[in-house]
Each structure stands twice: as structure tokens, then as C-alpha cells.
Design an enzyme around this catalytic site. Structure first.
Site, PDB file in Angstrom:
ATOM      1  N   CYS A  55      -7.170 -10.810   3.263  1.00 41.56           N
ATOM      2  CA  CYS A  55      -7.801 -11.633   4.301  1.00 41.56           C
ATOM      3  C   CYS A  55      -7.721 -13.118   3.939  1.00 41.56           C
ATOM      4  CB  CYS A  55      -9.236 -11.149   4.539  1.00 41.56           C
ATOM      5  SG  CYS A  55      -9.920 -11.777   6.091  1.00 41.56           S
ATOM      6  N   HIS A  67      -8.868  -5.128   5.251  1.00 40.78           N
ATOM      7  CA  HIS A  67      -9.640  -5.070   4.000  1.00 40.78           C
ATOM      8  C   HIS A  67      -9.614  -3.669   3.376  1.00 40.78           C
ATOM      9  CE1 HIS A  67     -11.814  -8.968   4.063  1.00 40.78           C
ATOM     10  NE2 HIS A  67     -11.660  -8.887   5.367  1.00 40.78           N
ATOM     11  N   GLU A 110     -10.453  -2.841   0.487  1.00 39.04           N
ATOM     12  CA  GLU A 110     -11.620  -2.675  -0.400  1.00 39.04           C
ATOM     13  C   GLU A 110     -12.852  -2.243   0.385  1.00 39.04           C
ATOM     14  OE1 GLU A 110     -10.788  -5.377   0.962  1.00 39.04           O
ATOM     15  OE2 GLU A 110     -12.382  -6.884   0.981  1.00 39.04           O
TER      16      GLU A 110
END
Lengths: 239, 81
Positions: free
Chosen positions: A92, A209, A211
Site C-alpha cells: 500500500c 494488504h 498482512e
């Protein structure tokens, strides 16, 4: 003889980073390896095998997203680190910073629809022969959230052609069946590009994302494939 | 002395913000606007000891390295006393 040595990850923290703890959590809990936060004033990355440039709003997105972070002292070290073949993973805002720093080609501009978009999207694995996708199959569809206002990947025709010819497009926005369509493009990105790597494949930038997609509780654990791939690559690189 | 720096998106780059502003301007009743492109304007105040040539060179360098992203933007520098 241990086949699996300890790997050291670093998560770079700029003023305004806000996904640094998510990345740290995933490395420590799911990857199960040591990880440090690295303040942006640091200049030595020699202890690390891979660094993550996390999401957020470094320097408040002043001027352009990622534009000011590239002048932080740590970025010179990140450039040298990448040039030495170590792994640099920008997520990002991290992707925006890598483009601004010239470590990846192109730029991320305002979403075509102007809105900040925060939702789960599906992305297609376009190249499984990268250190970040080797545990995936080409065409694998991953459900991973996006959360950005400037994720609209743009580049000139020559750059786009070279990205295609060198298989540097790693992920594209697609529908749930894996079809890359205009409707599945959330932000107007050229050719639905969600993530690209450099020529040497050790630097990856992506807007979604992974994560935030490492546990079922959060709606998807597809992101684990990317971290698992990276772990396997570090192990292979050090053998 | 001042350096004025104008940063504009390259003509080939889509400007969704300019488009939104265009629509708003139309709401005000101006139907003859054919396009709106949004840019940025910077003023760099410079020490009096700097020559005009030096100011031009410094502003060009700052514009190229910081103020504009050459992948998507062009810039123009004007020096004023």
C-alpha cells in the site's frame, strides 16, 4: 544440520505508518520468525534478510503519497539493500514509496472514482515465479483487502510494455472466478495492475494488504501464501 | 527573490480530481468549460545573495527531485524579484 535457519525481518516505521503492527504481528505469529521495527532514521539494515515497508500515511501523504518518505535516511539503506538482492516488500503506502523512490516503475495516483476504498477484493496471480508467489499457481485467485485513495497504478506505454515483456506484473484485480474485467478494477489502475516487482524480482509492491488477510477471523487467510513464499525464498537464498 | 514552481499532470495522465471540479464548475452555471486540470503551485523564498541563474538552477533541481514526480507530472519555474 538445520535446514531452516532463523530469518530476520524488519518493518520500517515512518511518521504516519499505521500498518506496521499488522505486518509485525504476521511475521512474529504466522511466519514465526524474529522481527524488528526499524525507525526511519536508521541507516543500517545489514542484520536483516527482508524488510517490509508497511501501509499508512507516511508524512501525512503531504505533497504526494510516498513522496516525502523517500527522503528519510533509511531509504538510502533500503536502496542498497535491494541492490544487494535482499527482499524489499512494499504494501500500500509502501508500494507508493517504492515507486516514488524509483525502486519500482510507474506511479500511484488518485483512484479514478476519487473515493477512499476499503473492502475485500480478489486478485489474480499473474506470475508465480517470483520470491513472493512461488507457493502459488499462476491464475490463483486471492481474497485480500484494499484500503487506499491513491492506488490507481499508472505508467507510460513504454514502461507498461516492458512490465509485460519481463513478467513484472505479479497481481491483477479480477472477479471471483479469476477473470480480469473492468468491473473488478476498483481504482482505475492501468491494466488492472494490483502489484508489480522489479526486474530482479526481489522488490515487490502491491496495493492490497496481505498482512490483513492471514487469519480466518479477518475474513481470509490468503495473504499467508505470499508470506510463506517469501519465507521459502529467504531459505533458498541462504542455502 | 522568489521562485514560483507550477506542477501539472502530464496531458496523458487521467485527472479524476480535475473532472470532479469540472462538474462542480458546471453546477455554477458555466457550461463553456471544456476541461479542468488540477495542479500545484509552490513559492520558494530565496536569500537575496542568490543570483537569478542560481535561483533558476536550484528551483529546477528541487522541482525535478521533490515537487514533481516526473513519471506523471511536468513543472515550470519562474523567477521573480
Amino acid at each position: 544440520m538445520s535446514a531452516f535457519r532463523v530469518m530476520k525481518f524488519g518493518v520500517i516505521v515512518f511518521p504516519g505508518s499505521n500498518c506496521d503492527h499488522d505486518a509485525y504481528h504476521v511475521i512474529s505469529k504466522h511466519v514465526g520468525q524474529p522481527v524488528d521495527f526499524i525507525w526511519h532514521k536508521e541507516t543500517d539494515l545489514s542484520a536483516y534478510d527482508a524488510v517490509i515497508i508497511p501501509g499508512g500515511f507516511s508524512y501525512g501523504d503531504y505533497l504526494r503519497a510516498g513522496a516525502l518518505a523517500r527522503f528519510s535516511p533509511v531509504m538510502k539503506a533500503v536502496k542498497d539493500f535491494a541492490a544487494s538482492g535482499k527482499f524489499v516488500f512494499g504494501i500500500c503506502n509502501g508500494f507508493q514509496i517504492l515507486c516514488e523512490a524509483g525502486l519500482l516503475p510507474g506511479a500511484l495516483i488518485r483512484n479514478a472514482g476519487l473515493h477512499f476504498i476499503s473492502k475485500h477484493v480478489t486478485i489474480r496471480t499473474e506470475n508465480q515465479y517470483t520470491p513472493y508467489t512461488n507457493e502459488l499457481k499462476e491464475g490463483s485467485v486471492l481474497s485480500i483487502p484494499i484500503a487506499h485513495a491513491e492506488g490507481n497504478f499508472t505508467c507510460d506505454d513504454a514502461t507498461f510494455q516492458s512490465l509485460e515483456e519481463n513478467s513484472q506484473i505479479v497481481f491483477r484485480y479480477c472477479d471471483e472466478t479469476g477473470e480480469v474485467t473492468d468491473e473488478s478494477n476498483p481504482n482505475g489502475a492501468r491494466s488492472n495492475i494490483a502489484g508489480i516487482c522489479n526486474l530482479d524480482r526481489n522488490v515487490l509492491g502491491m496495493m492490497p494488504h496481505p498482512e490483513r488477510a492471514c487469519e480466518e477471523l479477518l475474513g481470509s487467510n490468503d495473504g499467508r501464501n505470499i508470506f510463506r513464499s517469501l519465507t521459502a525464498s529467504i531459505a533458498a537464498a541462504s542455502n | 527573490m522568489k521562485a514560483k514552481v507550477f506542477v501539472t499532470l502530464k496531458p496523458s495522465v487521467l485527472d479524476p480530481q480535475g473532472k470532479a471540479i469540472h462538474h462542480s464548475a458546471e453546477q455554477l452555471g458555466f457550461q463553456q468549460i471544456t476541461d479542468v486540470r488540477q495542479g500545484k503551485y509552490f513559492e520558494l523564498a530565496l536569500d537575496a545573495s542568490v543570483s537569478e541563474t542560481e535561483a533558476q538552477a536550484a528551483a529546477e533541481k528541487i522541482a525535478a527531485d521533490v515537487l514533481a514526480n516526473p513519471v506523471i507530472e511536468d513543472y515550470r519555474v519562474e523567477i521573480v524579484q
